[in-house]
Each structure stands twice: as structure tokens, then as C-alpha cells.
Write a protein that holds these residues in place. Sequence first.
Motif, short mmCIF file in Angstrom:
data_model
loop_
_atom_site.label_atom_id
_atom_site.label_comp_id
_atom_site.label_asym_id
_atom_site.label_seq_id
_atom_site.Cartn_x
_atom_site.Cartn_y
_atom_site.Cartn_z
N UNK A 1 38.54 -4.55 -39.12
CA UNK A 1 37.15 -4.72 -38.70
C UNK A 1 36.36 -3.45 -39.00
N UNK A 2 36.95 -2.30 -38.70
CA UNK A 2 36.28 -1.02 -39.01
C UNK A 2 36.08 -0.91 -40.52
N UNK A 3 37.08 -1.31 -41.29
CA UNK A 3 36.97 -1.28 -42.75
C UNK A 3 35.80 -2.17 -43.22
N UNK A 4 35.66 -3.33 -42.59
CA UNK A 4 34.55 -4.24 -42.93
C UNK A 4 33.21 -3.59 -42.59
N UNK A 5 33.11 -2.96 -41.43
CA UNK A 5 31.87 -2.29 -41.04
C UNK A 5 31.51 -1.19 -42.02
N UNK A 6 32.49 -0.39 -42.42
CA UNK A 6 32.25 0.70 -43.38
C UNK A 6 31.79 0.12 -44.71
#
Length: 190
Positions: free
Chosen positions: A58-63
Motif C-alpha cells: 500500500x505504501x508502494x502504491x501511495x509513493x
Amino acid sequence: MKRLRITNDHGWTPRTLRKQERKIKNALLRQRVMAVRLVMEGYLGKEAASMVNVCRQTVSHYVSLFNEGGLELLLHRDFSPGREPFLTEEQQEKIKQLVLTTTPAELGWDVASAWNTKLLQSYVEKHFGVCISREALRKLLHRKGLSWTRPTYTLAKGNPDEQKQLEKQMDLIKKLDHQGHRRCRSSVHR
């Protein structure tokens, strides 16, 4: 696993992102900004994920969203249009007016003096050909600004002067009854 990187900061710094976080009222959107800021500050994706309580992907998607379109794309959320309503807006308005202006008894629908969801459910099915749950009807009426109350009985054709006189007589009867009841109790204790 590759370290997450902010490849395009779109003019944002960790400090300005922190200020932006404070302005965002929606907790989920604030969480997105916080995750990107943490990565920008040098935290690993899994560390940022742990801090904002989401998974690393999810953090990867946000970045990825932030790198592609900045804060605007990161905060943009598309919602599906949702299910088609059972009834058209016009039909919903007819139901509201029906509840406000008539009773089932007036329409010969039932002997009841007020509408309830069971009666409305039957009415909607017969007149609109739509099978709708009682809970869905309750929610529809709530969205239309109506709320359920117990029906109260009032005499529509009553004479206001006679009603006031009756109220006074009832108050006097209650008062006399209360005094008589008190006298009875005091004589029992003697």
C-alpha cells in the motif's frame, strides 16, 4: 526488495507535507500523505507501513501515485457510482408525499391510521412493481427527511374552547382525587 524512492517531489518537502497532513480532516487521506512523507524522510517502505498501519504494498502504491501526479493524484479517490436505486427520484418523492398527506385508511389500503414500512412495502410493490425491503424503505424515508414516530390521536374537529374547558375539569378532578387519596393515607396511619 528494492527501496522505495520519491522520484519526483513536485515541489513538496517533508516539512510542507507535514503541514499539509495537519490540514487534512479525512484520516485515510492523511495516512496517505504521512506514508509518502516518511518515505521522503528516508524510512524504508516496511517501516513507513508499520508506522501508518498499512501493508508495504500500500505504501508502494501511495509513493507511485505521488511520483506520478503529486499530492493531487495521491489524494484523488474515485468511488464507484454504486447500485442503481430501486425507485426513481420521482417515485421516491411520491412516497414521501403519500406518507405526509394521506393515511392507508383514506386510500382504502388498510384500516391503519398511519403508514408503516410493511404497508409501504406492499403499496410500492403494487403501484411501482418494485420489491423493496422494509429497511431500504426506512432508509429512503430517512434520506427524504422523515423519521418514524408513534401516531398521536387528535380531534381534528374538536372545539378549542370546549377542549380547554375539559382540560380544566380534568385538572380539577386530578387535584381532588390526589387530595382524597392523601386524606385516605393519613387516616390509615392513625
